[in-house]
Every structure is written in structure tokens, then in C-alpha cells.
Design an enzyme around this catalytic site. Structure first.
Site, PDB file in Angstrom:
ATOM      1  N   GLY A  69       0.820  -1.197   0.000  1.00  8.69           N
ATOM      2  CA  GLY A  69       0.000   0.000   0.000  1.00  8.69           C
ATOM      3  C   GLY A  69       0.861   1.257   0.000  1.00  8.69           C
ATOM      4  N   THR A  70       1.955   1.200   0.723  1.00  6.59           N
ATOM      5  CA  THR A  70       2.868   2.346   0.754  1.00  6.59           C
ATOM      6  C   THR A  70       3.380   2.665  -0.641  1.00  6.59           C
ATOM      7  OG1 THR A  70       3.520   2.007   3.048  1.00  6.59           O
ATOM      8  CG2 THR A  70       5.120   3.098   1.625  1.00  6.59           C
ATOM      9  N   GLN A 177      -7.713   1.642   4.994  1.00  5.73           N
ATOM     10  CA  GLN A 177      -8.452   1.162   6.160  1.00  5.73           C
ATOM     11  C   GLN A 177      -9.880   0.743   5.836  1.00  5.73           C
ATOM     12  OE1 GLN A 177      -7.349   0.395   9.097  1.00  5.73           O
ATOM     13  NE2 GLN A 177      -5.264   1.141   8.724  1.00  5.73           N
ATOM     14  N   SER A 194      -4.127  -1.533   0.502  1.00  5.67           N
ATOM     15  CA  SER A 194      -3.119  -2.483   0.958  1.00  5.67           C
ATOM     16  C   SER A 194      -3.795  -3.780   1.391  1.00  5.67           C
ATOM     17  CB  SER A 194      -2.371  -1.859   2.141  1.00  5.67           C
ATOM     18  OG  SER A 194      -1.537  -2.812   2.746  1.00  5.67           O
ATOM     19  N   HIS A 196      -2.861  -6.432   3.132  1.00  7.92           N
ATOM     20  CA  HIS A 196      -2.745  -7.027   4.469  1.00  7.92           C
ATOM     21  C   HIS A 196      -3.591  -6.282   5.494  1.00  7.92           C
ATOM     22  CE1 HIS A 196       0.173  -4.393   6.762  1.00  7.92           C
ATOM     23  NE2 HIS A 196       0.204  -3.863   5.575  1.00  7.92           N
ATOM     24  N   CYS A 320       6.003   7.858  23.632  1.00  6.32           N
ATOM     25  CA  CYS A 320       6.988   6.953  24.216  1.00  6.32           C
ATOM     26  C   CYS A 320       6.919   5.557  23.606  1.00  6.32           C
ATOM     27  CB  CYS A 320       6.805   6.886  25.723  1.00  6.32           C
ATOM     28  SG  CYS A 320       5.092   6.849  26.219  1.00  6.32           S
TER      29      CYS A 320
END
Lengths: 511, 511
Positions: A69-70, A177, A194, A196, A320
Site C-alpha cells: 500500500g505504501t 483502512q 493495501s 494485508h 513513548c
């Protein structure tokens, strides 16, 4: 184990597995060859393209398979902007796009293009009219996701597509999505997705370019996939991707309704079970399986670790938990709390019992994490004003004239209960009479999320109503979380100014 | 069916299949995530990288997985040239590189770079000293394949790498065809390879960048694979790729010896069994499984089709089997015959009986194809001079002064036996007294390979020894095949000049 991170990668759908296995035997040869094995591979490729095109709602020859997808996003944006180079060099994106879109925009800007980032509201959605106002005569391409990957909010794609169509600007939709749930409605021009994300295998993306859209593939020439996706076709994975897309679509309506109920239950129950939680994202216009919330006074990495120990795999947009030390750009763009952030994205088929178990486990886990990082006692309610040496009378409420002059002069170390597993130095959160018009100064320099907010919460009760607290912090998350804390706790956020190190955030106690 | 096209794509190795299946269960999650499924994926990815690095002979952190060998080449060349932009903008490639290298070079040149294409000898090999002479102070990158994909010839990589090292220029080796057999020796700097060439799955390439080599990844930023390969990792395929590379390496020595014998037998037997065949590529310095030959007077597409019908899947560098209508650039660079070209590339495990059956079948297939395209009677021996109205006395042997003035004035149609399935118009191969100093003119305009050569062969006997034939042709393959025919048949090729349409090729009869 309950895997609740389908928005990162969904487990392989059984149909994808079957398709992959079958195509390993029949689809390993080069589909451009003339011999038997090549012809068989070509037939499989053509059939997969037909299936995928039908699911997308496009023509067979408008769709190519990419390696991810990227790549579909990168190559789609590069090809579409290059194809319209003569029109202009202006690109529009929303501020909550996937990093593949934003990184493409950065690259475009670095090469001399202009980029407009359209803001979102607190729910994470763009306003269609606001988006339309960003369109310019020199706009080469507009990009908008179908729904957000971190908070699930759906975007007004059809309305934006209509505005783009009227302006003669192609719209590229990142449908990563949502494509497993439904086709993307509206007059979009390009679409990326994408496999997956819908239960297909890794290694397959889709790039759709509508007929009539100017498109100039970038990079070295390659004859495969109409010149739009270089490299030998990953045929077994393509077959599996197409078959599983069809399969998940067949189950989509029923499963969407079921997951929507489960996520609605999480949205309703988590704030009732856990104090100081903000559920983010649009409560109605959202994907079925995603729900995201943030917990005040919680270290996101520790929370994820504890949830993992309890058998739940979730992700987080807290700073974080990322390698960049900055909070998720999506949460930042929405202006919501980033600390203690949890994204639940349920894979299709998730049993209701797993969700119930999560709701059983979460309150204790959050309480435990809050205790470890020294969250204010009685978190969930404003701390009562103490009788300590507060900066009484400091009530001007204006920003300090020169916060860079402030020094944490009279700080005293008040260590949290168990700070050992957190980075940074000792806590310096004692009140101080600084030169900033009598604000109580909290020195949280060198301390990472959620400590600055915790220190603020600890001392807010030490100033009278109307008094101010100045927090010195150099953690990126503070910029987002101190205002978000103020909004959640009904205190007044007065603003931020640069300091010698990091920034100075001024807060006035209101209640 | 005998699949003899492993150089395009090898059938999946059993170990690759096992690895893929296992990793489908354990390796579908995002390896950058902190939870259990992510950690398991990360472990699989790390283990695969260790395995692949060991097989390549590089450090773990020098190797990234790309989505294909083509992507590895594209991104390797783009990143290495960008990393040395300040040194200069000169790129060296050999003339027989894979199209992914040559297309990258075209792109580099289009962006303002200079490209030197190093020539090869008739065996397809570069000369190391000749390659070294192409190095310049402003050379950003040099590229050389480890072995050629169409004819199997090995390149002197170690010697070229040493010259590059001495000049301070990084060498990128395209090891796609050889990595399954052995590591690439020598002090190369970058290496690209493709898993489906060694029996791994599609969708996986390797890009190795040695420590210390300047490398600036191009395209939008992406954090995966050290920023050198964008997109979600195709982990099951990566696991399968690494496992199968180790497996084929374990069998490589024995299998290389066995296949080398089989291809040596083809090299020896085909010219004995089939007249007018040229076996190309280096007979010694070559890959174990590849052997390539070309058959005069044979239409490559028909030959492939007939071999497919007989149960053999092979590929071809003939022009009529490609979409571009030009012969393979490799055969062209070598200056060898391109018509009736057949590449045999045996997958590991090919039984000797299949090769024997091929040798049994080939002669009849070639004879049949030759009959269909009207090859000269008695092909295999120079045609005897006929008693027809040849251009007697035309013996000057020089190039015609102005071949563009030539017109096929007195052509008479002499149709081949069964030309119906070939494109183009009627054959015009009758002798003619043109203005070109009495050369016999053959008009093959509009006719495709192998017709121009067939027409030449048919009339060469009609001119006396010392006489000349002028062939008018606009098929790209003629430029390669007419000189190659002359070399094979001991006639003198005098040169080519542009004509009104296509070109005019002049041949003098020597024997």
C-alpha cells in the site's frame, strides 16, 4: 491472546491462505511468457485483477498491483503530480493522512512543490468546504484518506471528490483502512489500498488510476503492470489478495454491524470504568472496528507492555511507544491527549468475550501503570488545594514576560513512587516564586511523557483559583498533552513560549 | 511438461514452500510492534536477514529486503548515485545488463547524468581492462552483472571490482542469476538479487550496501528496512526466500556439476543435430544451467510455440517473441544471430531424460518451422549458384554509392511455401539490376524476421562468387541477423546504409 491491532495488519484470512497455496503451484511463472506455465500465470493475474476491480468499482485496466500500500501511495502521488506538472506544483493533503502520504508530500515540497495541509476538527475529520477552499488553479493533486487509521474517523470523501471534480483536480483516496468494508463512494480519480489490511497477504497493494487521469509513472521504466509497478509480479500473493478481498466483502455487512456494537461498547464503557480517559474520534462516522482512547497520567509504552502481558495486542500513538519521541501526528492534528493512548482495532471475527475480558482487565492495568509513574493521588478528581507554600496572590494570569529567564531555582526533588523504569532525571515539581509574575514553576525538563502532566496535576491544587502554574518541559508530547489536560480538567491553558531549554507552558487554575 | 526457463522464474523450492507456510502463521504481524505477534515477526525477520547475509557474505546490517530484484536494482542505483552526487554524475554499465539496470541508466541520463556502456565480446563478457578504462574521476557508480541472464556468460566481477576499488568507485553487482549458486567474489560495494530466481517466492529482492558506501535512499521517507525499502515487510515471503537460499546453496556444488554436464551436452549436440545453428555465450565461464542458441531461418515465436506444444517451456531473445519488435539487447551487444533464438535455463533437479527428450524433439521442430517460413531448400549448406538471370559480372564489391536510390523495380513475387502465418507483404526477392553497381536487390521491406535473411540466403547462389546482394529491410532484427548470417555462412558483410524505408544491407558472395 487477543490480537486487537488489525489496523496495522490483519491476520491472514482463510481464503487468502487457500488462494496463496493454490497459486504457489500454478502461479510462480512469468505471466509475460508464452508457454503453458506463463499463460496459466497470466490467467490467474487477469482473474485477480477482475476480482479486485469489481471490489473497487473500477475498470479492469484501471487497476495495477503494487508491492505494498505504501508503494501504491508513493507511486500514485508521484505519477499523478508528474502527469499534471504543467498545471502546477501544488499538492493538498489532510493533516491526518497515513505517513506514506505525508512523506510523499514532504518529498514533493523538498523538490520545490507547494503543499497545503488541511486541518481536521477534534474528531479527526476534515471539513469538506474547508478542504475545497484549499483548491487552487495550480493544484496538481489532492489527497484524502477514506477513514483514519488511528482513530477510525471517516472522511467526507464524496463531498471532497465532488469539489475536486468541479475544480478539475484529481483526488487520490488512500482507502487502506476501508476497502475491505466497502467501495469508496464518489468521483475520486486515484485510489490506493493495501491487502494485508483486509486479511490478504503482505506484499500486495492496489493502485487505481481512472481513465482520463493524467499519469506519468516515475522511476526507471518497467513494462510490468502497465508500466506503473516495477518488478516481477508477486502472483501468488496477488491471487490471495483478490480472493480474500472478495471473501471479506461477502461478510462485510454482517461483520461491520457486529464489530460496530463491540467498539460502541468499548467507547461507552472505558470512560465509565477508568477515570481520566478521553475517547477520541468521531462517535458515529467511523470504521466498524477501531476505537481509540487516551489515559491521563499513563506512560503509553508501559501500558502497552502490561496489556501485552495480560494477553492483549494493541497499538498506541503515544510518543513513548514510537521511535521518533513525538506523539502521533494524528492525535496532534486533532489536538487531543496523546499520553496513555491505546488504539483497539478489532479483526473481523473477534469474539465478544475477548472485548469483555479487555474491559475487565483494563481498569486494573491502568491503575497499576498510574501508580508506577507516580500519578497524582486520587487521579480522576482535581487535586484538593494543599496548605503548602503555594504562590499565593499570584493571579495575574498573563503569560510571563520572559519565560526564558526562568530558572528552576528552588526546585526540590519529589520522586514518584517508582520512577526507575522511566527515562530522565529527578522530578522537580516543587512550587517556586519565579520572576514570571508569581507563577508556580514546575521544572519537568528532561522528563518524558506523562511526567510533565503528572507534575502539573500534582501542584495545580497548590495555587489558589486564579493562580498560575508554569511548566518547563522539553518533551514534545507536553505541547499536546498540557493543553489537552487543561481541557479535560477544566483548567485554563494560557499558552506556550520558548524557554532556554524546551518550552514554558502556562496554566491558570480555574476550579 | 519440461520447464526450461528457470532464468525467468524458478519453480518454488520445497523449503521455500515450507518456510512460507510456517511464516504465514507466525509472521503476518507488524515487526515494528511491541506486542507478542510483533516480536515474533521481528525475530523471524532478523533470522531471515542473518541467513541471507550469511549466504551473501555480508554483515547483517548491510542487507535489506526489497519487494523484487528489479526494485533492489532501481533503488540501489538511485541511492548510490545520489549518495555520490558531489563526486560526479557518471554511471558505468555493461551493454548486457538486465533491463532493470539499463532502464535505471536511461533514467539517470534523462536526469542529466552521463552513462558509459561498456561493450562485450562475442561471448557476452566485458573485458576487465576495458571496463577499467571507462572509470573516470567523476564516476559515481559502476554496475556489472555477475553473470548474464540470457546467455549465461560469467563476468570478470572480481577483476572489475578491484579496478573500481583502486579508483574509489563503488561497484554494484546484479547477482540475480548467480546468487543461488555461490556468493559473489571480490570487493564489490553493492549487490542486488531476486529470490524467485533461486527458487524463493516472488515479491522478495535483496539489496546489500557495504558499510562505508555512501548511500542516499531516494523517494519518500519510510522507516522500514533501514529506510532503504519502503512498505510493510513481506515477511512470510522473506522467510521463505532466506530459507530457500540456504537450501539451494547446500545443494549447489553437486547440482551445478550435474547441470553443467547437461548444458554441455546441449551445447555439443544441438549444432550436430540441427544445421545452421549458432550456440552463443562463453563455453567455459558460464552459469551451470543456461545454454542459448540461435537457428537460422527460424521464426522465434513459432519455434517457441512448437516447443511448447512438444512440452518444453523455453524463452527467446528473438525480436518476434518480444513486445518491442527488437531483438534482445544482449544478443545485439554480442553481435550474434538473433533469429530462432532459444534460451534453455534448467531448474535445479532437471532430470537428464528431459534434456535427452529435448534433443530428440528439437531437430524435427526446427525443420518443421523452417519449412513453414520457406527457408531455402537444403538449408544447412550454402545454396548452389543457380543458372538463373543473376547479375553476372557485378563484382565490384563496394558499397553502393547511394542505396537510397534503389527501387525494387523488377521484383517478382516468389512466395515461400506457407507464408500465411507471417506478417508483411509478399516476398520480393528476385534479382534486379539496380543502380548499385549491379548488385542483386532483395526487397524485404515490411517483412519480419527471419524472412529478410531467408530471402538473402535464397538468392546468394544466384550471384557469382564476388558478386553482391543488396537487401532492403526495415525489420530491426535484420541489422543483427544479416551480418551474423554472413559470419556463419562465410560470406562478406559489406555494410549498411539508410534507405528510403529501413536500411540497405550489402553482402558479397565469397564462396
Amino acid at each position: 491472546m487477543s490480537y486487537f491491532d488489525a489496523a496495522s495488519a490483519a491476520p491472514l484470512h482463510p481464503v487468502a491462505r487457500q488462494g496463496l497455496l493454490a497459486a504457489l503451484d500454478d502461479g510462480w511463472a512469468d505471466p509475460s511468457r508464452l508457454y503453458r506455465e506463463g499463460r496459466r500465470a497470466r490467467m490467474l493475474l487477469d482473474a485477480a485483477r477482475e476480482t479486485a476491480a469489481e471490489a473497487v468499482g473500477c475498470r479492469f485496466d484501471e487497476l495495477v498491483f503494487t508491492s505494498s500500500g505504501t508503494r501504491a501511495v508513493h507511486d500514485g502521488i508521484a505519477g499523478a503530480t508528474a502527469g499534471r506538472r504543467r498545471v502546477g506544483r501544488h499538492l493538498i493533503v489532510s493533516s491526518v493522512e497515513h505517513s506514506s502520504v505525508l512523506h510523499s508530500a514532504e518529498r514533493y515540497a523538498a523538490a520545490g512543490g507547494a503543499v497545503t495541509e488541511v486541518a481536521v476538527d477534534r474528531s479527526g475529520a476534515v471539513d469538506a468546504e474547508g478542504y475545497a477552499r484549499a483548491l487552487r488553479p495550480d493544484t496538481a493533486l489532492a489527497c484524502l484518506q477514506s477513514a483514519n487509521h488511528e482513530v477510525g474517523t471517516e472522511q467526507p470523501v464524496a463531498a471532497v471528490a465532488e469539489a475536486c471534480r468541479a475544480a478539475g483536480v484529481p483526488l487520490l483516496v488512500d482507502a487502506a483502512q476501508s476497502l475491505g468494508w466497502a467501495p469508496v463512494a464518489g468521483a475520486w480519480s486515484l485510489l490506493a489500498a493495501s491487502a494485508h489490511k483486509w486479511g490478504g497477504p503482505a506484499g500486495v497493494g492496489l493502485l487505481v488510476v481512472r481513465k482520463g487521469v493524467r499519469f506519468a509513472p516515475q522511476g526507471p521504466a518497467d513494462e510490468r503492470e502497465s508500466g506503473r509497478a516495477a518488478g516481477f509480479e508477486n502472483l501468488p500473493a496477488i491471487v490471495a489478495a483478490a480472493a480474500s478481498l472478495r471473501a471479506v466483502r461477502a461478510e462485510a455487512a454482517r461483520e461491520a454491524a457486529r464489530l460496530r456494537e463491540l467498539t460502541a461498547r468499548i467507547r461507552a464503557r472505558v470512560p465509565a470504568l477508568v477515570p481520566d480517559v478521553e475517547v477520541v474520534g468521531d462517535p458515529e462516522r467511523r470504521l466498524p472496528g477501531i476505537v481509540t482512547f487516551s489515559c491521563l497520567y499513563v506512560d503509553g509504552e508501559t501500558l502497552l507492555h502490561e496489556l501485552d502481558r495480560a494477553g492483549f495486542s494493541v497499538s498506541s500513538g503515544s510518543s513513548c511507544t514510537s521511535s521518533t519521541l513525538t506523539p502521533s501526528h494524528v492525535l496532534r492534528a486533532m489536538g487531543v491527549l496523546s499520553e496513555g493512548n491505546v488504539r483497539i482495532s478489532l479483526p473481523p471475527g473477534t469474539p465478544a468475550e475477548e472485548v469483555e475480558r479487555f474491559l475487565d482487565v483494563l481498569p486494573g492495568v491502568v491503575t497499576g501503570v498510574r501508580e508506577r509513574v507516580g500519578a497524582p493521588v486520587g487521579a480522576g478528581h482535581p487535586a484538593a488545594p494543599s496548605a503548602g507554600p503555594a504562590a499565593a496572590g499570584a493571579d495575574d494570569g498573563t503569560s510571563p514576560d520572559s519565560p526564558t529567564d526562568l530558572s528552576p531555582s528552588s526546585s526540590t526533588g519529589t520522586s514518584p513512587d517508582s520512577p526507575g523504569d522511566l527515562p530522565g532525571g529527578s522530578v522537580s515539581g516543587a512550587p517556586a516564586e519565579g520572576p514570571a509574575g508569581g507563577a508556580l514553576v514546575v521544572d519537568a525538563l528532561g522528563r518524558r511523557c506523562p511526567i510533565p502532566v503528572i507534575e502539573l496535576a500534582k501542584v495545580i491544587g497548590d495555587v489558589p483559583v486564579g493562580g498560575t502554574v508554569l511548566v518547563l518541559a522539553d518533551d514534545e508530547a507536553a505541547r499536546l498533552d498540557i493543553p489537552a489536560w487543561c481541557e479535560m480538567r477544566g483548567q485554563a491553558y494560557l499558552g506556550e513560549e520558548p524557554a532556554d531549554q524546551g518550552s514554558a507552558y502556562l496554566v491558570r487554575r480555574v476550579s
